[in-house]
Design a protein around this motif. Structure first.
Motif, PDB file in Angstrom:
ATOM      1  N   ARG A  39      44.028  26.210 -12.425  1.00  6.64           N
ATOM      2  CA  ARG A  39      43.497  25.153 -11.557  1.00  6.64           C
ATOM      3  C   ARG A  39      43.166  23.869 -12.316  1.00  6.64           C
ATOM      4  O   ARG A  39      42.906  22.841 -11.693  1.00  6.64           O
ATOM      5  CB  ARG A  39      42.266  25.645 -10.791  1.00  6.64           C
ATOM      6  CG  ARG A  39      41.047  25.977 -11.634  1.00  6.64           C
ATOM      7  CD  ARG A  39      39.975  26.566 -10.721  1.00  6.64           C
ATOM      8  NE  ARG A  39      38.754  26.904 -11.418  1.00  6.64           N
ATOM      9  CZ  ARG A  39      37.739  26.076 -11.595  1.00  6.64           C
ATOM     10  NH1 ARG A  39      37.820  24.826 -11.146  1.00  6.64           N
ATOM     11  NH2 ARG A  39      36.644  26.468 -12.212  1.00  6.64           N
ATOM     12  N   ASN A  82      34.438  23.949   4.815  1.00  6.38           N
ATOM     13  CA  ASN A  82      35.838  23.867   5.207  1.00  6.38           C
ATOM     14  C   ASN A  82      36.716  24.367   4.059  1.00  6.38           C
ATOM     15  O   ASN A  82      36.222  24.887   3.060  1.00  6.38           O
ATOM     16  CB  ASN A  82      36.201  22.435   5.623  1.00  6.38           C
ATOM     17  CG  ASN A  82      36.021  21.426   4.494  1.00  6.38           C
ATOM     18  OD1 ASN A  82      36.010  21.782   3.318  1.00  6.38           O
ATOM     19  ND2 ASN A  82      35.894  20.164   4.848  1.00  6.38           N
ATOM     20  N   GLU A  83      38.031  24.197   4.187  1.00  5.69           N
ATOM     21  CA  GLU A  83      38.950  24.749   3.184  1.00  5.69           C
ATOM     22  C   GLU A  83      38.795  24.092   1.817  1.00  5.69           C
ATOM     23  O   GLU A  83      39.194  24.668   0.796  1.00  5.69           O
ATOM     24  CB  GLU A  83      40.384  24.590   3.671  1.00  5.69           C
ATOM     25  CG  GLU A  83      40.796  23.154   3.928  1.00  5.69           C
ATOM     26  CD  GLU A  83      42.195  23.045   4.489  1.00  5.69           C
ATOM     27  OE1 GLU A  83      42.690  21.919   4.617  1.00  5.69           O
ATOM     28  OE2 GLU A  83      42.786  24.093   4.801  1.00  5.69           O
ATOM     29  N   ASP A  84      38.191  22.896   1.775  1.00  6.16           N
ATOM     30  CA  ASP A  84      37.961  22.216   0.497  1.00  6.16           C
ATOM     31  C   ASP A  84      36.593  22.537  -0.099  1.00  6.16           C
ATOM     32  O   ASP A  84      36.241  22.016  -1.162  1.00  6.16           O
ATOM     33  CB  ASP A  84      38.089  20.700   0.673  1.00  6.16           C
ATOM     34  CG  ASP A  84      39.498  20.281   1.048  1.00  6.16           C
ATOM     35  OD1 ASP A  84      40.437  20.899   0.535  1.00  6.16           O
ATOM     36  OD2 ASP A  84      39.649  19.346   1.856  1.00  6.16           O
ATOM     37  N   GLY A  85      35.819  23.363   0.612  1.00  6.74           N
ATOM     38  CA  GLY A  85      34.489  23.696   0.136  1.00  6.74           C
ATOM     39  C   GLY A  85      33.428  22.704   0.551  1.00  6.74           C
ATOM     40  O   GLY A  85      32.249  22.866   0.205  1.00  6.74           O
TER      41      GLY A  85
END
Length: 284
Positions: A65, A174-177
């Protein structure tokens, strides 16, 4: 032992922006870059963030990452600057980082990186939005999106009274934290009342707020009550019209009866007058 210096306090990085993780070391004697090793690592998981050895990057063991997101400042290395540039910060980057440096001697230090993102401007919605009457229970919902970390939420009325004890607040990632915030305040409706929802991000030292005022314009008769009122008014009108018609007929009948009685009395009076005025016949 080599002295390695990093920030004493946690470093705050903005989500989606680049961040510089400062690290410096003191070395009194000159050295070549081939003699320098710089190693950045996540303190807790020991995952490799970045490595520099023998005058070049060594990224074979770098955590996936962090790929294409990290770099040193090569021209600054000989000046004792081993700071790391971390590009496009995400929530997952939050954590403790260790900077390890070796030039003959070695040393390391760690610090904490915090990620922050501003929330969208809060918006307050009413439930229900209309057909409100004094004394009704009203739910005010405050929404804000895309922030980090969890923010402080403060509800107040127009006089500044804190209503935070009467709220239910939730944060959903959400999906981005990043968090979407929803806070619900339940109140008993009074006309011309003002309520504010204030959002405080603890890391950015900023706040934003939304204000809503419930005025008399929102207080109307509900449709059911309105139709009942109209129905009663129509019934009353019909009743009054019918009563007026009955009274008119009764009055007319009374007038006709009085006229008949007057005519009969007049006829009777005329007959009596004729009887009195007829001469008596004298028999001889």
């Amino acid at each position: 032992m080599l002295e390695v210096q990093v920030p004493d306090q946690p470093v705050v990085a903005l989500h989606g922006q680049d961040a510089v993780l400062n690290c410096s070391f003191n070395h009194t004697s000159p050295f070549g870059l081939s003699d320098l090793t710089v190693f950045w690592q996540l303190t807790d998981t020991k995952r490799n963030v970045y490595a520099y050895r023998e005058g070049k990057d060594q990224l074979e063991d770098q955590a996936e990452r962090f790929a294409n997101r990290t770099s040193l400042f090569p021209e600054e290395l000989v000046r004792g600057n081993a700071s790391l540039l971390l590009s496009k910060v995400v929530v997952a980057d939050e954590g403790s980082y260790m900077c390890f440096v070796r030039v003959q001697d070695y040393g390391s230090s760690a610090f904490f990186l915090q990620v922050a993102a501003p929330y969208s401007k809060p918006v307050i919605l009413l439930e229900p939005e209309s057909n409100l009457r004094p004394g009704d229970e009203l739910a005010l919902t405050c929404h804000a999106y895309g922030g980090y970390p969890e923010a402080g939420v403060i509800w107040q009325d127009g006089s500044g009274r804190n209503l935070t004890d009467n709220i239910t607040t939730s944060f959903v990632a959400n999906e981005d934290g990043l968090f979407n915030m929803k806070s619900i305040l339940t109140v008993v409706l009074e006309p011309n009342c003002t309520y504010s929802c204030r959002l405080v991000n603890p890391l950015l030292a900023d706040e934003d707020f939304a204000v809503v005022t419930v005025t008399g314009q929102n207080i109307v008769f509900p449709p059911v009550a309105l139709w009942v009122t109209v129905g009663l008014a129509v019934c009353l009108l019909v009743l009054l019209v019918a009563l007026a018609a009955v009274c008119r007929r009764k009055i007319k009948e009374s007038c006709e009866e009085a006229r008949r009685e007057a005519e009969e009395a007049k006829e009777l009076e005329e007959e009596e007058s004729k009887t009195v005025m007829t001469p008596l016949k004298i028999q001889s």
